[in-house]
Write an enzyme that holds these catalytic residues in place. Structure first.
Site, PDB file in Angstrom:
ATOM      1  N   GLU A 185      -9.979  -0.440  -5.142  1.00 13.37           N
ATOM      2  CA  GLU A 185      -9.382  -1.301  -4.964  1.00 13.37           C
ATOM      3  C   GLU A 185     -10.033  -2.575  -4.985  1.00 13.37           C
ATOM      4  O   GLU A 185     -11.131  -2.641  -3.845  1.00 13.37           O
ATOM      5  CB  GLU A 185      -8.488  -0.902  -3.675  1.00 13.37           C
ATOM      6  CG  GLU A 185      -8.102   0.664  -3.665  1.00 13.37           C
ATOM      7  CD  GLU A 185      -6.931   1.074  -2.241  1.00 13.37           C
ATOM      8  OE1 GLU A 185      -6.561   0.554  -2.312  1.00 13.37           O
ATOM      9  OE2 GLU A 185      -7.228   2.384  -2.258  1.00 13.37           O
ATOM     10  N   ARG A 186      -8.709  -3.400  -4.550  1.00 15.71           N
ATOM     11  CA  ARG A 186      -9.442  -5.317  -4.184  1.00 15.71           C
ATOM     12  C   ARG A 186      -9.276  -4.788  -3.239  1.00 15.71           C
ATOM     13  O   ARG A 186      -8.610  -4.711  -1.667  1.00 15.71           O
ATOM     14  CB  ARG A 186      -8.520  -6.165  -5.247  1.00 15.71           C
ATOM     15  CG  ARG A 186      -8.532  -7.703  -4.318  1.00 15.71           C
ATOM     16  CD  ARG A 186      -7.409  -8.304  -4.959  1.00 15.71           C
ATOM     17  NE  ARG A 186      -6.029  -7.903  -4.446  1.00 15.71           N
ATOM     18  CZ  ARG A 186      -4.393  -8.807  -4.620  1.00 15.71           C
ATOM     19  NH1 ARG A 186      -4.636  -9.416  -5.267  1.00 15.71           N
ATOM     20  NH2 ARG A 186      -3.841  -8.192  -4.016  1.00 15.71           N
TER      21      ARG A 186
ATOM     22  N   CYS B 199      -5.413   4.989  -4.127  1.00 16.29           N
ATOM     23  CA  CYS B 199      -4.137   4.231  -4.333  1.00 16.29           C
ATOM     24  C   CYS B 199      -2.681   4.650  -4.670  1.00 16.29           C
ATOM     25  O   CYS B 199      -2.997   5.005  -5.524  1.00 16.29           O
ATOM     26  CB  CYS B 199      -5.079   3.004  -4.624  1.00 16.29           C
ATOM     27  SG  CYS B 199      -4.203   1.801  -4.813  1.00 16.29           S
TER      28      CYS B 199
ATOM     29  N   CYS C 207       0.920  -1.205   0.100  1.00 15.30           N
ATOM     30  CA  CYS C 207       0.021   0.193   0.118  1.00 15.30           C
ATOM     31  C   CYS C 207       0.952   1.115  -0.068  1.00 15.30           C
ATOM     32  O   CYS C 207       1.486   1.715   0.820  1.00 15.30           O
ATOM     33  CB  CYS C 207      -0.676  -0.274   1.201  1.00 15.30           C
ATOM     34  SG  CYS C 207      -2.325   1.230   1.314  1.00 15.30           S
TER      35      CYS C 207
END
Length: 329
Positions: free
Chosen positions: A224-225, A233, A82
């Site tokens: 986002e997954r 992101c 991230c």
């Protein structure tokens, strides 16, 4: 009963609870307990407002890095990387160790981090490395009939849009679109499908729609997954910047301004002697508040929460960004 102290943070308004495992004496927590705590604390209905995930910070398992970051999404799933979160972890660890640059261990790589020149408005700004960068289908994983997907229409996904795919190291599917497509529901439908059971991306994928703003600026919106649409992101903005540079034959090292619903960042890239590409993500690392919760019988109860003055600084940047984006529609 456990009392857990946290720092509420955000990078480009991609918000998290940062939890220092050593200071909270929770280094022995199981992955299941970390996930359950994240699900409870990150609930947007919680009195603390929830978050996109938890950044668990602990000692590195390697010699050299000043700490390790583990990211658990709000649904309890684990993110391999991230970028927005790493900037805030970089700040936390660099300040804790009184350093201006160091290395931080993530789930897939040991990455360089450092304090950077402010984006403006006295906003704390940090630069973090995003790598490794891989295009092979197996690294995502991806099953669309090609070994490398670059600016190609995949009829099963969309009859018109050209897609590129890259892992950094989490997987990203990227397409460049105009405002009309941005305003449609194409992204939500496609991303929702690819993050449920499907034959193309069995582990799911982050889906970004990108709009060119100028030679040195793009706008990125990402599904986002494990989370859904977020303000920004970090790895997606980095990946989209690389694809833009490759499509337009841009110089990798030239900074690209990346706008999003959460603000603005800059991204640069470089290629080493072996041909390996790495990215540098430069953006805010805002500490919103510090507080504590009680965790007992799978229930998270707010104890304290004291706000800082940093969010007001960041909102000044957001206002500037929104005014600029209006001129691009």
């Amino acid at each position: 009963m456990e009392t857990i102290h946290f720092t509420k943070v955000h990078g480009s308004q991609n918000d998290f609870f940062l939890v220092d495992e050593e200071e909270n004496h929770i280094t022995e927590w199981s992955d299941e307990k970390r996930a359950n705590f994240a699900i409870k604390l990150c609930d947007r209905k919680h009195s603390l407002g929830g978050a996109d995930g938890i950044l668990y910070v602990t000692k590195s398992s390697e010699v050299g890095p000043i700490g390790q970051m583990r990211v658990v999404n709000s649904d309890g799933s684990i993110a391999s990387m991230c970028g927005n979160g790493l900037r805030t972890v970089a700040r936390y660890l660099l300040e804790k160790h009184a350093l201006t640059d160091a290395k931080v261990e993530t789930m897939k790589a040991i990455l360089d981090v450092k304090k950077a020149t402010s984006l403006g408005f006295d906003i704390p700004t940090y630069q973090v490395e995003i790598s490794p960068v891989k295009f092979a289908a197996e690294t995502l994983p991806m099953h669309v009939g090609v070994e490398k997907l670059f600016n190609q229409v995949i009829p099963e996904l969309d009859a018109e849009l050209a897609f590129s795919a890259v892992s950094v190291p989490n997987p990203h599917l990227i397409t460049f679109v105009d405002q009309a497509v941005l305003d449609s529901n194409k992204q939500e439908k496609l991303a929702s499908y690819l993050n449920s059971e499907n034959p193309y991306f069995p582990d799911g994928v982050n889906v970004s729609f990108v709009k060119r703003l100028s030679d040195d600026a793009i706008y990125v919106r990402t599904f986002e997954r494990g989370v859904g649409f977020t303000n920004a992101c970090g790895t997606a903005m980095s990946a989209c910047s690389l694809i833009k540079k490759m499509l337009d034959n841009n110089i990798l090292e030239t900074p690209l301004n990346v706008y999003n619903d959460g603000g603005r960042v800059q991204v640069t890239a470089k290629k080493d002697a072996a041909g390996e590409i790495s990215l540098q993500l430069i953006g805010n690392a805002t500490f919103v508040s510090k507080g504590s919760v009680r965790y007992e019988n799978d229930i998270v109860t707010e104890l304290t929460n004291e706000a800082t003055a940093e969010q007001a600084q960041y909102q000044a940047l957001v206002k500037e960004v929104k005014e600029f984006l209006k001129t691009t529609e």
